[in-house]
Design a protein around this motif. Sequence first.
Motif, mmCIF file in Angstrom:
data_model
loop_
_atom_site.group_PDB
_atom_site.id
_atom_site.type_symbol
_atom_site.label_atom_id
_atom_site.label_comp_id
_atom_site.label_asym_id
_atom_site.label_seq_id
_atom_site.Cartn_x
_atom_site.Cartn_y
_atom_site.Cartn_z
ATOM 1 N N SER A 138 -24.722 -9.970 -16.728
ATOM 2 C CA SER A 138 -23.956 -9.478 -17.874
ATOM 3 C C SER A 138 -22.534 -9.103 -17.479
ATOM 4 O O SER A 138 -21.585 -9.346 -18.233
ATOM 5 C CB SER A 138 -24.659 -8.265 -18.499
ATOM 6 N N THR A 142 -19.177 -10.911 -18.832
ATOM 7 C CA THR A 142 -18.129 -10.108 -19.469
ATOM 8 C C THR A 142 -16.790 -10.360 -18.810
ATOM 9 O O THR A 142 -15.757 -10.461 -19.483
ATOM 10 C CB THR A 142 -18.482 -8.609 -19.398
ATOM 11 N N LEU A 172 -17.365 -5.921 -27.901
ATOM 12 C CA LEU A 172 -18.238 -5.381 -26.857
ATOM 13 C C LEU A 172 -18.095 -3.864 -26.781
ATOM 14 O O LEU A 172 -17.125 -3.294 -27.297
ATOM 15 C CB LEU A 172 -17.890 -5.992 -25.493
ATOM 16 N N GLN A 176 -19.027 -1.402 -21.249
ATOM 17 C CA GLN A 176 -19.313 -2.708 -20.660
ATOM 18 C C GLN A 176 -18.042 -3.358 -20.124
ATOM 19 O O GLN A 176 -18.036 -3.962 -19.053
ATOM 20 C CB GLN A 176 -19.964 -3.605 -21.715
ATOM 21 N N VAL A 177 -16.943 -3.216 -20.886
ATOM 22 C CA VAL A 177 -15.662 -3.773 -20.447
ATOM 23 C C VAL A 177 -15.160 -3.043 -19.204
ATOM 24 O O VAL A 177 -14.693 -3.668 -18.246
ATOM 25 C CB VAL A 177 -14.630 -3.692 -21.586
#
Length: 282
Positions: A138, A142, A172, A176-177
């Motif tokens: 993931s 990303t 998003l 997560q970024v």
Amino acid sequence: MAVKKPAAVTTAYIREARSLTAMTVSPAFTETPESRSETTARLFAERAEAPDAGRAAIEEELVRINMPLARDLSRRFRGRGIADDDLEQVAYVGLVKAVKGFKPETGNEFTSFAVPTIRGEIRRHFRDLGWTVRPPRSIQETQQKISGCESELYQQLGRAPRPSEIAAHLGLELEQVIDALGANGCFAPASLDAPSLADADESVGQRLGELDPEFDLAEARATLAPLLAKLSRREQLIVEMRFFRGCTQAEIGAEIGVSQMHVSRLLARLVARLRAELTVAA
């Protein structure tokens, strides 16, 4: 699942970048970045008016005069496990893409679009080939999405996008970024033979396995915290002054308005009570 780039397009860019590695920057374009910027703007204006047959020659000249920019950007990624020549070639691939994709009508300078495009190409190369410690899929995906949208956001905003803006653009979560942006250290983690921060004569590997005295203190704090929370404010102050600040019984007595002997009795009762509660908890 990672998105694969069309093989034909990728091969064409790499072939063009390889031909660029044999180029030498002509003396006319070894001036200051300001003069290079002016020449670049003029050539893009000429490209907009040139027929299709003449655009390729103008784009080649645009790539040629901006090669120093690509080389400078590639140098910032050195020492992360990929050969310098490969990094430079990948930077040229990004430069070719930037020249072909730049839209002067946005009103931004070419460098504001080229820099994130070249960086994105280098990061994609690291993502595919440069991981020493491979993060979760993931995170890798990303990073790929971030690399793909950074240049577009540069053109829209006229500046580097913030993590929150990247997250909003990609739909998003911000965390997560941030995790993906912070995963660059996985490319080349510190060697176990590198000197440790605590002692330059001792390597990181030599310090592994040592007992850390703070572990016992951390466990004691975790055990005592709920017991201390039950004490009255006065009792908490006595414990804090005696065991955390190192104050004498006389100093504690002066603070709470009692004699030193009375403080001694209070401390003895407090310690006995805490020991009893610890025994019950155990």
